[in-house]
Design a protein around this motif. Structure first.
Motif, PDB file in Angstrom:
ATOM      1  N   ARG A 175      -0.325   0.192   0.935  1.00 48.43           N
ATOM      2  CA  ARG A 175      -0.169  -0.507  -0.363  1.00 48.43           C
ATOM      3  C   ARG A 175      -1.010  -1.807  -0.238  1.00 48.43           C
ATOM      4  N   LEU A 176      -1.019  -2.572   0.789  1.00 47.39           N
ATOM      5  CA  LEU A 176      -1.368  -3.852   0.929  1.00 47.39           C
ATOM      6  C   LEU A 176      -3.048  -3.887   1.192  1.00 47.39           C
ATOM      7  N   VAL A 177      -3.531  -2.769   1.772  1.00 48.18           N
ATOM      8  CA  VAL A 177      -4.887  -2.595   1.810  1.00 48.18           C
ATOM      9  C   VAL A 177      -5.442  -2.464   0.279  1.00 48.18           C
ATOM     10  N   GLU A 178      -4.935  -1.763  -0.453  1.00 47.64           N
ATOM     11  CA  GLU A 178      -5.225  -1.870  -1.907  1.00 47.64           C
ATOM     12  C   GLU A 178      -5.079  -3.175  -2.704  1.00 47.64           C
ATOM     13  N   LEU A 179      -3.902  -3.553  -2.220  1.00 42.65           N
ATOM     14  CA  LEU A 179      -3.502  -4.915  -2.937  1.00 42.65           C
ATOM     15  C   LEU A 179      -4.676  -6.029  -2.717  1.00 42.65           C
TER      16      LEU A 179
END
Length: 230
Positions: A175-179
């Motif tokens: 999720r953080l890579v996307e965020l």
């Protein structure tokens, strides 16, 4: 015909597990009720007691039954429970972040009190690696950021906290890579958040538990605010 007609040869434990689960789901044995004993189940299924025992162990792991010493095996749910990793993958990132903060803020406070020289060296290496990852892509930067946070948690010297954080890592990373890309967190500052993380490491180093917890709480809250506004 018995609801538990004999099984044909194949992976017997899997078949026995499935058949008992089906009967629980169908209401043959309601939640709160007691299952027949191993001997009775083995006879109805046409298998050995060891197979029944393994099947019951599998159902216990799925949260459907519970063994009570001296009383027998009781039904606790009519369907398998969702494992923790699957639940995290399905959860909203904001909810994951709220729980992450509860875990990490306390871990940072404990790290400030309990860390040793080896932990200090590990924190320095992790902070340096996070800064170096500013020159890399978002995935590598997130990996370095998570590694630093994991090092803080490890410095708390509480294996339960470490295990809990490890459960969060796969969903956090994804999720953080996307965020990072979605919110443009590194636009204009490829080392996003470096000063805050350096402040966290320094607070841990000087054994200031309150400051370490506050720095991390503020950092996670800031990210959560951005996330909710996205």
């Amino acid at each position: 015909m018995s609801p538990l007609d004999p099984l044909r040869p194949s992976p017997l434990v899997d078949q026995a597990t499935r058949r008992i689960a089906e009967q629980i789901a169908a209401g043959q044995w309601p939640v709160g009720g007691k299952l027949p004993g191993e001997v009775a189940l083995a006879k109805e299924l046409g298998v050995g007691r060891s197979t029944v025992r393994e099947a019951l162990r599998a159902l216990a792991g799925a949260g459907m039954v519970q063994s009570r010493q001296g009383s027998g095996v009781f039904v606790t749910a009519d369907r398998p429970g969702e494992d923790w990793s699957a639940r995290l993958r399905r959860a909203e990132l904001a909810h994951v972040y709220e729980v992450r903060a509860m875990i990490e803020v306390q871990a940072a406070r404990l790290a400030a009190v309990r860390h040793d020289e080896a932990d200090e060296a590990a924190l320095d290496r992790a902070l340096t690696a996070r800064h170096a990852a500013g020159a890399a892509d978002d995935a590598a930067f997130v990996d370095a950021d998570i590694a630093l946070h994991a090092t803080v948690v490890a410095a708390a010297h509480n294996p339960v906290l470490s295990d809990l954080f490890a459960e969060f890592v796969p969903v956090l990373r994804e999720r953080l890579v996307e965020l990072v890309g979605l919110l443009g967190l590194r636009e204009g500052d490829p080392h996003h958040g470096y000063a805050t993380h350096a402040e966290l490491v320094e607070a841990v180093r000087r054994r200031d538990a309150e400051a370490a917890g506050q720095v991390l709480a503020d950092e996670l809250a800031s990210t959560l605010t951005r996330l909710l506004a996205a």
